[in-house]
Design a protein around this motif. Sequence first.
Motif, PDB file in Angstrom:
ATOM      1  N   MET A   1       0.815  -1.154   0.000  1.00  0.00           N
ATOM      2  CA  MET A   1       0.073   0.017  -0.074  1.00  0.00           C
ATOM      3  C   MET A   1       0.724   1.255  -0.029  1.00  0.00           C
ATOM      4  N   PRO A   2       0.762   2.337  -0.797  1.00  0.00           N
ATOM      5  CA  PRO A   2       1.696   3.477  -0.824  1.00  0.00           C
ATOM      6  C   PRO A   2       1.121   4.306   0.428  1.00  0.00           C
ATOM      7  N   GLU A   3       1.943   5.376   0.905  1.00  0.00           N
ATOM      8  CA  GLU A   3       1.583   5.925   1.821  1.00  0.00           C
ATOM      9  C   GLU A   3       0.978   7.350   1.241  1.00  0.00           C
ATOM     10  N   VAL A   4      -0.020   7.718   1.840  1.00  0.00           N
ATOM     11  CA  VAL A   4      -0.773   8.749   1.529  1.00  0.00           C
ATOM     12  C   VAL A   4      -0.856   9.936   2.567  1.00  0.00           C
ATOM     13  N   SER A   5      -0.686  11.058   1.900  1.00  0.00           N
ATOM     14  CA  SER A   5      -0.808  12.326   2.733  1.00  0.00           C
ATOM     15  C   SER A   5      -1.742  13.304   2.283  1.00  0.00           C
ATOM     16  N   THR A   6      -2.352  14.180   3.051  1.00  0.00           N
ATOM     17  CA  THR A   6      -3.298  15.236   2.511  1.00  0.00           C
ATOM     18  C   THR A   6      -2.381  16.572   2.604  1.00  0.00           C
ATOM     19  N   GLN A   7      -2.716  17.276   1.577  1.00  0.00           N
ATOM     20  CA  GLN A   7      -2.279  18.351   1.145  1.00  0.00           C
ATOM     21  C   GLN A   7      -3.097  19.521   1.261  1.00  0.00           C
ATOM     22  N   THR A   8      -2.726  20.814   1.346  1.00  0.00           N
ATOM     23  CA  THR A   8      -3.956  21.836   1.389  1.00  0.00           C
ATOM     24  C   THR A   8      -3.485  23.218   0.874  1.00  0.00           C
ATOM     25  N   ARG A   9      -4.521  23.686   0.270  1.00  0.00           N
ATOM     26  CA  ARG A   9      -4.140  24.919  -0.494  1.00  0.00           C
ATOM     27  C   ARG A   9      -5.195  26.057  -0.242  1.00  0.00           C
ATOM     28  N   SER A  10      -5.193  27.310   0.266  1.00  0.00           N
ATOM     29  CA  SER A  10      -5.786  28.437   0.591  1.00  0.00           C
ATOM     30  C   SER A  10      -5.845  29.501  -0.473  1.00  0.00           C
ATOM     31  N   ILE A  11      -7.129  29.532  -1.266  1.00  0.00           N
ATOM     32  CA  ILE A  11      -7.122  30.632  -2.051  1.00  0.00           C
ATOM     33  C   ILE A  11      -8.092  31.847  -2.122  1.00  0.00           C
ATOM     34  N   PRO A  12      -7.611  33.064  -2.190  1.00  0.00           N
ATOM     35  CA  PRO A  12      -8.696  34.197  -1.891  1.00  0.00           C
ATOM     36  C   PRO A  12      -9.661  34.109  -3.129  1.00  0.00           C
ATOM     37  N   VAL A  13     -11.051  34.263  -2.747  1.00  0.00           N
ATOM     38  CA  VAL A  13     -11.905  34.132  -3.682  1.00  0.00           C
ATOM     39  C   VAL A  13     -12.875  35.598  -3.223  1.00  0.00           C
ATOM     40  N   PRO A  14     -13.626  36.128  -4.179  1.00  0.00           N
ATOM     41  CA  PRO A  14     -14.530  37.229  -3.875  1.00  0.00           C
ATOM     42  C   PRO A  14     -15.712  36.833  -2.583  1.00  0.00           C
ATOM     43  N   GLY A  15     -15.369  37.396  -1.487  1.00  0.00           N
ATOM     44  CA  GLY A  15     -16.101  37.345  -0.447  1.00  0.00           C
ATOM     45  C   GLY A  15     -15.530  36.532   0.657  1.00  0.00           C
ATOM     46  N   GLY A  16     -14.183  35.875   0.560  1.00  0.00           N
ATOM     47  CA  GLY A  16     -13.628  35.041   1.453  1.00  0.00           C
ATOM     48  C   GLY A  16     -12.719  34.186   0.830  1.00  0.00           C
ATOM     49  N   GLN A  17     -12.139  33.089   1.440  1.00  0.00           N
ATOM     50  CA  GLN A  17     -11.238  32.054   1.195  1.00  0.00           C
ATOM     51  C   GLN A  17     -11.793  30.813   0.631  1.00  0.00           C
ATOM     52  N   LEU A  18     -11.119  30.168  -0.204  1.00  0.00           N
ATOM     53  CA  LEU A  18     -11.496  29.012  -0.611  1.00  0.00           C
ATOM     54  C   LEU A  18     -10.426  27.886  -0.020  1.00  0.00           C
ATOM     55  N   GLU A  19     -10.693  27.093   0.949  1.00  0.00           N
ATOM     56  CA  GLU A  19      -9.929  26.032   1.585  1.00  0.00           C
ATOM     57  C   GLU A  19      -9.966  24.754   1.124  1.00  0.00           C
ATOM     58  N   LEU A  20      -8.937  24.222   0.148  1.00  0.00           N
ATOM     59  CA  LEU A  20      -8.686  23.106  -0.384  1.00  0.00           C
ATOM     60  C   LEU A  20      -7.961  21.886   0.083  1.00  0.00           C
ATOM     61  N   SER A  21      -8.484  20.866   0.325  1.00  0.00           N
ATOM     62  CA  SER A  21      -7.557  19.728   0.759  1.00  0.00           C
ATOM     63  C   SER A  21      -7.706  18.577   0.121  1.00  0.00           C
ATOM     64  N   TRP A  22      -6.764  18.035  -0.426  1.00  0.00           N
ATOM     65  CA  TRP A  22      -6.548  16.736  -1.078  1.00  0.00           C
ATOM     66  C   TRP A  22      -5.641  15.570  -0.893  1.00  0.00           C
ATOM     67  N   ALA A  23      -5.934  14.424  -1.456  1.00  0.00           N
ATOM     68  CA  ALA A  23      -4.869  13.272  -1.312  1.00  0.00           C
ATOM     69  C   ALA A  23      -4.952  12.228  -2.520  1.00  0.00           C
ATOM     70  N   ALA A  24      -4.028  11.786  -2.857  1.00  0.00           N
ATOM     71  CA  ALA A  24      -3.960  10.715  -3.963  1.00  0.00           C
ATOM     72  C   ALA A  24      -3.428   9.572  -3.807  1.00  0.00           C
ATOM     73  N   ALA A  25      -3.702   8.614  -4.458  1.00  0.00           N
ATOM     74  CA  ALA A  25      -2.842   7.334  -4.526  1.00  0.00           C
ATOM     75  C   ALA A  25      -3.016   6.617  -5.804  1.00  0.00           C
ATOM     76  N   THR A  26      -2.154   5.719  -6.188  1.00  0.00           N
ATOM     77  CA  THR A  26      -1.992   4.837  -7.195  1.00  0.00           C
ATOM     78  C   THR A  26      -1.356   3.595  -6.885  1.00  0.00           C
ATOM     79  N   ASP A  27      -2.186   2.523  -7.246  1.00  0.00           N
ATOM     80  CA  ASP A  27      -1.457   1.194  -7.035  1.00  0.00           C
ATOM     81  C   ASP A  27      -1.776   0.083  -8.129  1.00  0.00           C
ATOM     82  N   THR A  28      -0.879  -0.915  -8.179  1.00  0.00           N
ATOM     83  CA  THR A  28      -1.073  -1.636  -9.660  1.00  0.00           C
ATOM     84  C   THR A  28      -2.158  -2.560  -9.362  1.00  0.00           C
ATOM     85  N   GLY A  29      -2.569  -3.207  -8.180  1.00  0.00           N
ATOM     86  CA  GLY A  29      -3.540  -3.731  -7.911  1.00  0.00           C
ATOM     87  C   GLY A  29      -3.272  -5.303  -7.752  1.00  0.00           C
TER      88      GLY A  29
END
Length: 263
Positions: A1-29
């Motif tokens: 199993m691959p190690e998976v970690s969460t990344q984050t990013r904050s983006i200013p948008v009209p009226g506030g902030q957009l907070e994004l968080s994401w993670a990804a993995a790929t495996d042969t099966g």
Amino acid sequence: MPEVSTQTRSIPVPGGQLELSWAAATDTGRRRDVNQDAVMTAFPLFVVADGMGGHLGGEIASASTVDRLRAVAESGQVSTDAIEDALAAAVTDISLHPETTDEGTGTTVTGVFLDVDGDEPHWVTLNIGDSRVYLVRDGSVVQVTTDHSVVQELVAAGRLSPEEAENHPYGNVITRAVGPTEGVTPDYVRIDIVDGDRFVICSDGLTKELTDYGILHFLGENPDPAAAVTAMLEAALENGGRDNITIIVLDVALRETPGAPAS
């Protein structure tokens, strides 16, 4: 199993902030010798590619496509035109490679990007092939993209039920791909930014092993993107892992600034 970690990013948008968080993995099966999937999470573009073709053809096709799209993301100028230019360049890359001469060589490409041009920021999904983008909103899961496959065409024509489609012998036959003899214009869907949305971008290695309900279940049990990716990957492997499995989970939080106009 691959190690998976969460990344984050904050983006200013009209009226506030957009907070994004994401993670990804790929495996042969558990049944394939090589992993022909490729994955990219390079804000503002999140993409999965599922290669096909004999020998190393599929692996080269998916990697070439992701490499071209990564350059677009890193340029900071992500648009439908830039994506289509990158895919056209990937087609050339694939056709010139000595190990991609098989007629069936190509790759799916599926993903989502944040479009901040214009007055109203929004998401745009892109799709060629049968990898998928799902959106979870208000407790429901919806498949945003439409598969480019023989089975989907039969379902759309009323000649096959969704239940029959799940185990159809032509289930792996796609009708559009990025490859030496294929077009490179994706389908696009615009999606408004909504607080609490969750995207799942995946190759069919996941959807062969988990139903939409299963995807919704594991997302509900795992609020952290990395935990959700890991849980779905483990379940897909336990259910057979018949194909390469690639998953991105992207979470959206919209934090409005008090007193600011709503976005």
